[in-house]
Scaffold this active site. Structure first.
Site, mmCIF file in Angstrom:
data_model
loop_
_atom_site.group_PDB
_atom_site.id
_atom_site.type_symbol
_atom_site.label_atom_id
_atom_site.label_comp_id
_atom_site.label_asym_id
_atom_site.label_seq_id
_atom_site.Cartn_x
_atom_site.Cartn_y
_atom_site.Cartn_z
ATOM 1 N N ARG A 6 -1.532 1.038 -0.743
ATOM 2 C CA ARG A 6 -1.082 -0.049 0.115
ATOM 3 C C ARG A 6 -1.342 -1.385 -0.576
ATOM 4 N NH1 ARG A 6 -3.983 3.752 2.836
ATOM 5 N NH2 ARG A 6 -2.977 4.810 4.592
ATOM 6 N N LYS A 18 -10.894 2.678 1.586
ATOM 7 C CA LYS A 18 -10.368 2.205 2.859
ATOM 8 C C LYS A 18 -11.388 2.567 3.927
ATOM 9 C CE LYS A 18 -6.178 2.062 5.678
ATOM 10 N NZ LYS A 18 -6.715 2.345 7.007
ATOM 11 N N HIS A 49 5.666 -2.622 0.477
ATOM 12 C CA HIS A 49 5.432 -1.287 1.022
ATOM 13 C C HIS A 49 6.548 -0.324 0.637
ATOM 14 C CE1 HIS A 49 2.554 0.796 3.541
ATOM 15 N NE2 HIS A 49 3.537 1.444 4.134
ATOM 16 N N ARG A 78 5.592 1.890 -2.108
ATOM 17 C CA ARG A 78 4.738 2.998 -1.676
ATOM 18 C C ARG A 78 5.604 4.155 -1.182
ATOM 19 N NH1 ARG A 78 -0.340 4.504 0.533
ATOM 20 N NH2 ARG A 78 -0.289 5.336 2.640
ATOM 21 N N HIS A 116 -3.223 9.370 3.816
ATOM 22 C CA HIS A 116 -2.854 9.418 5.222
ATOM 23 C C HIS A 116 -4.041 9.884 6.057
ATOM 24 C CE1 HIS A 116 1.748 9.675 4.338
ATOM 25 N NE2 HIS A 116 1.283 8.450 4.296
ATOM 26 N N TYR A 126 -5.372 18.784 2.948
ATOM 27 C CA TYR A 126 -5.274 18.345 1.557
ATOM 28 C C TYR A 126 -6.610 18.015 0.915
ATOM 29 C CZ TYR A 126 -5.119 13.420 3.270
ATOM 30 O OH TYR A 126 -5.379 12.207 3.854
#
Length: 294
Positions: A146, A169, A240, A243, A266, A275
């Site tokens: 991002r 993040k 974005h 991305r 995500h 994942y």
């Protein structure tokens, strides 16, 4: 009421580590709700109930607000009242009693590979700004991070020799590989550009503006739009979009969905559990085989 909102926004920023954009979004939603309460003579947040919120959603519909806007506003109020519950200011969360409007997800617009190549060719390596812009665009497309994550990268987050970045993040950190094209651009920026910008302001942020300060979202958006115009790209391009293009191009070239989800970071719990089981070595293999600029 304004004081409670200010404390909540500080809580989001300092405790929840929410991005600046997220905090601003919550602030706008709560400001709009506060204005509605004042117009309807509701004394404070404690007096709000399900009926009040239904009236607010009806008012937003009268103003022809999109379902996505209404849904986001209600989500902001849910978070705010959850915060007030934690403080003991209210006993119940009235926003939990409402069913959020169903929002139809739009397919994200992406750039064709040819358009990406055109865009990445625009920054020229003749000056510091060109070196920095080239490195930023290459990094964005190489990793799919991002914009908020890109401009927050610190020197210590980038490993040029092993070709990966650490992307943080909140309390989560993910490792994302990048390819030779991005490495070359980053090395040029480090050797020939960044130290010049850093002379104006000592900072551990990797990408700096011309004043030596961290790049802003708005500043980078203007840069992208400027290069898109030079490239003759007619789409309404946003950072974005790179991305989305990153993800679409990997999948188009055979990457598995779970690996791409991990690189994108995500937050959906079920996909996260799926994942997170993948090894980082598989990510490197997937990236090398499927990213157009690896």
């Amino acid at each position: 009421m304004e004081e409670k909102i200010a404390l909540f926004l500080q809580y989001l920023k300092n405790q929840k580590r929410a991005s600046e954009n997220t905090v601003l979004s919550y602030g706008r939603d709560l400001k709009g709700f506060t204005a509605f309460l004042k117009n309807t003579d509701v004394p404070d947040f404690k007096a709000v109930n399900k009926t009040t919120l239904l009236a607010y959603t009806y008012e937003m519909k009268k103003q022809k607000r999109a379902d996505a806007t209404i849904s986001r506003s209600m989500a902001s109020l849910r978070s705010f009242y959850h915060y007030l519950q934690q403080l003991g200011e209210v006993m119940e969360n009235p926003a939990m009693q409402l069913e959020l409007p169903k929002v139809e997800k739009k397919m994200p617009e992406i750039l064709l590979l040819e358009e990406v190549e055109l865009l990445l060719e625009q920054p020229k390596s003749k000056n510091v700004k060109g070196l920095r812009d080239k490195a930023m665009l290459e990094m964005l497309y190489a990793t799919g991070i991002r914009v908020s994550e890109l401009i927050s990268l610190k020197i210590e987050d980038i490993n040029l020799s092993l070709e990966y970045i650490k992307c943080k993040k909140g309390e989560k950190t993910r490792i994302i590989p990048f390819g030779s094209a991005a490495k070359k651009a980053l090395e040029s920026y480090v050797k020939e550009g960044r130290y010049i910008l850093a002379e104006k302001n000592d900072s551990d942020i990797f990408f700096l503006n011309c004043n030596g300060k961290p790049m802003t979202r708005q500043g980078f958006w203007k840069i992208v739009k400027g290069y898109a115009k030079k490239a003759g790209i007619e789409k309404e391009i946003t950072p974005h979009m790179l991305r989305h293009s990153f993800a679409a191009h990997l999948l188009e070239n055979g990457a598995d969905l779970q690996s791409v989800q991990e690189m994108l970071g995500h937050s959906d719990i079920s996909t996260t559990q799926m994942y997170m089981k993948l090894g980082k070595g598989k990510l490197r293999s997937v990236y090398a085989k499927t990213h157009p600029r690896a």
